[in-house]
Motif scaffolding. Structure first.
Motif, mmCIF file in Angstrom:
data_model
loop_
_atom_site.group_PDB
_atom_site.id
_atom_site.type_symbol
_atom_site.label_atom_id
_atom_site.label_comp_id
_atom_site.label_asym_id
_atom_site.label_seq_id
_atom_site.Cartn_x
_atom_site.Cartn_y
_atom_site.Cartn_z
ATOM 1 N N THR A 172 0.819 -1.226 0.000
ATOM 2 C CA THR A 172 0.000 0.000 0.000
ATOM 3 C C THR A 172 0.850 1.272 0.000
ATOM 4 O OG1 THR A 172 -0.118 -0.022 2.406
ATOM 5 C CG2 THR A 172 -1.913 -1.130 1.216
ATOM 6 N N GLU A 175 4.904 3.377 -4.742
ATOM 7 C CA GLU A 175 4.429 4.054 -5.961
ATOM 8 C C GLU A 175 4.853 3.314 -7.226
ATOM 9 O OE1 GLU A 175 4.744 8.527 -7.870
ATOM 10 O OE2 GLU A 175 6.508 7.650 -6.916
ATOM 11 N N ALA A 200 -2.498 -5.802 -11.432
ATOM 12 C CA ALA A 200 -2.823 -4.627 -10.627
ATOM 13 C C ALA A 200 -2.730 -3.306 -11.387
ATOM 14 C CB ALA A 200 -1.878 -4.582 -9.416
ATOM 15 N N PHE A 202 -0.265 -1.819 -12.202
ATOM 16 C CA PHE A 202 0.721 -1.096 -11.387
ATOM 17 C C PHE A 202 1.990 -0.878 -12.199
ATOM 18 C CE2 PHE A 202 4.198 -1.271 -8.211
ATOM 19 C CZ PHE A 202 3.829 -0.205 -7.406
ATOM 20 N N ILE A 287 -1.380 -5.720 -4.323
ATOM 21 C CA ILE A 287 -1.620 -4.362 -4.844
ATOM 22 C C ILE A 287 -2.991 -4.304 -5.518
ATOM 23 C CG2 ILE A 287 -0.869 -2.566 -6.454
ATOM 24 C CD1 ILE A 287 1.956 -3.573 -6.138
ATOM 25 N N ARG A 291 -6.131 -1.974 -4.477
ATOM 26 C CA ARG A 291 -6.716 -1.006 -5.417
ATOM 27 C C ARG A 291 -8.166 -1.332 -5.758
ATOM 28 N NH1 ARG A 291 -2.327 0.643 -10.070
ATOM 29 N NH2 ARG A 291 -1.025 1.893 -8.703
#
Ligand code: F1P
Length: 308
Positions: A172, A175, A200, A202, A287, A291
């Protein structure tokens, strides 16, 4: 629990089954053959890892290609195609176009790749419900590592730890992540980054560890992570730490868990890089959950890419 959670957790047993299968398989590359290994996406990254391992083990020249980029001008004794679905268009096109001996490593025994290849190794025990691949990929690599003569028991034991251990990074609070590897773990680093993108959405990148300082280190910053698989080059941990990014390099901790110290401290036991990949798979899923995404059903993706 999502399908991918259960599939990730089943990897230790799948690797043991894959290793047992290797002992019975005569269709995998023989020592001394010139071999090409092909796949798409995750399967291509496993091809990269195997190619590096096979050549380093002295079994013969081994190249890895994304199936659509196979150089038809070169000659090989055998082509290994890795494909969970057995339906990926680029893989089927290649299998249908070459005269070379081919072996398809397939999750779905009824899929066309098994028929199109001259030989096949079927791994239905490692097939998956989730779109995002985890256990088929690592089990295919476990099969190939075992076929190179490696004892997979220590890797499976490390995997037992990796499926349960606390994650080395709080998903969490991050970045961006860059995964690094050397030799065969470059493919694992690429796969770890792909998991983060697929499961994710990400931002994750991957590079050979020695190339990381040739530009990509510019991305490193506080709140970002650099996660290295396998052996790391001298000075890299210090260079990353100086940027403010966190440096993760997992090893087996004293109590039997995972330690994520920035470097392997003296006396610490390295974690098998495939077990390290399990931590990265779990990180990607965590992740996604954080999210509010469903990691089994990633956006814009299907189980295999079938082009019309
Ligand atoms: C290969 C692949 C997957 C990817 C996506 C689309 O599939 O590229 O790696 O995650 O789901 O398909 P396969 O040929 O191994 O079935």
């Amino acid at each position: 629990m999502t399908y991918v959670d259960a599939e990730i957790a089943s990897q230790p047993e799948c690797w043991r089954q894959a290793a047992a299968l290797a002992a019975e398989s005569d269709s995998l590359p023989h020592r001394g053959e010139r071999v090409a290994v092909v796949g798409c996406g995750t399967s291509w990254f496993m091809a990269m890892a195997y190619a590096s391992l096979r050549e380093r083990a002295g079994h013969g020249e081994t190249d890895a290609f994304q199936a659509s980029e196979f150089p038809t001008t070169r000659s090989y004794d055998r082509i290994v195609a890795i494909t969970r679905s057995g339906t990926t268009t680029e893989v089927l096109d290649l299998l249908g176009a070459v005269d070379t001996r081919t072996v398809a490593i397939v999750g779905d025994p009824a899929a066309p790749a098994a028929e199109l290849a001259t030989h096949h190794v079927l791994m239905p025990f490692a097939d998956e419900r989730s779109v995002v691949q985890t256990r088929f990929a690592t089990s295919a690599l476990a099969l190939l590592r075992a076929h190179l003569g490696e004892d997979l028991s220590p890797a499976a034991a490390d995997a037992e730890v990796a499926v349960r251990a606390p994650l080395p990074v709080d998903p969490t609070g991050v970045e961006q992540v860059t995964f690094l590897g050397r030799g065969w773990t470059i493919g694992l680093a690429q796969e770890a980054a792909l998991k983060c993108r697929e499961a994710a959405t990400f931002w994750a990148e991957a590079y050979p560890a020695m190339d990381y300082r040739h530009g990509p280190i510019s991305i490193a910053a506080p709140g970002r992570v650099v996660w290295a698989f396998g052996e790391i080059p001298d000075g890299l941990a210090e260079d990353v730490t100086a940027t403010g990014a966190a440096f993760v390099h997992c090893s087996l901790g004293a109590g039997g868990g995972v330690s994520s110290l920035g470097r392997w401290a003296a006396g610490r036991k390295p974690l098998d890089p495939m077990a390290d990949l399990i931590l990265a798979q779990r990180f990607a899923v965590a992740i996604a959950v954080a999210r509010g995404l469903d990691p089994d059903a990633p956006r814009h993706l299907t189980r295999s890419v079938v082009l019309t």
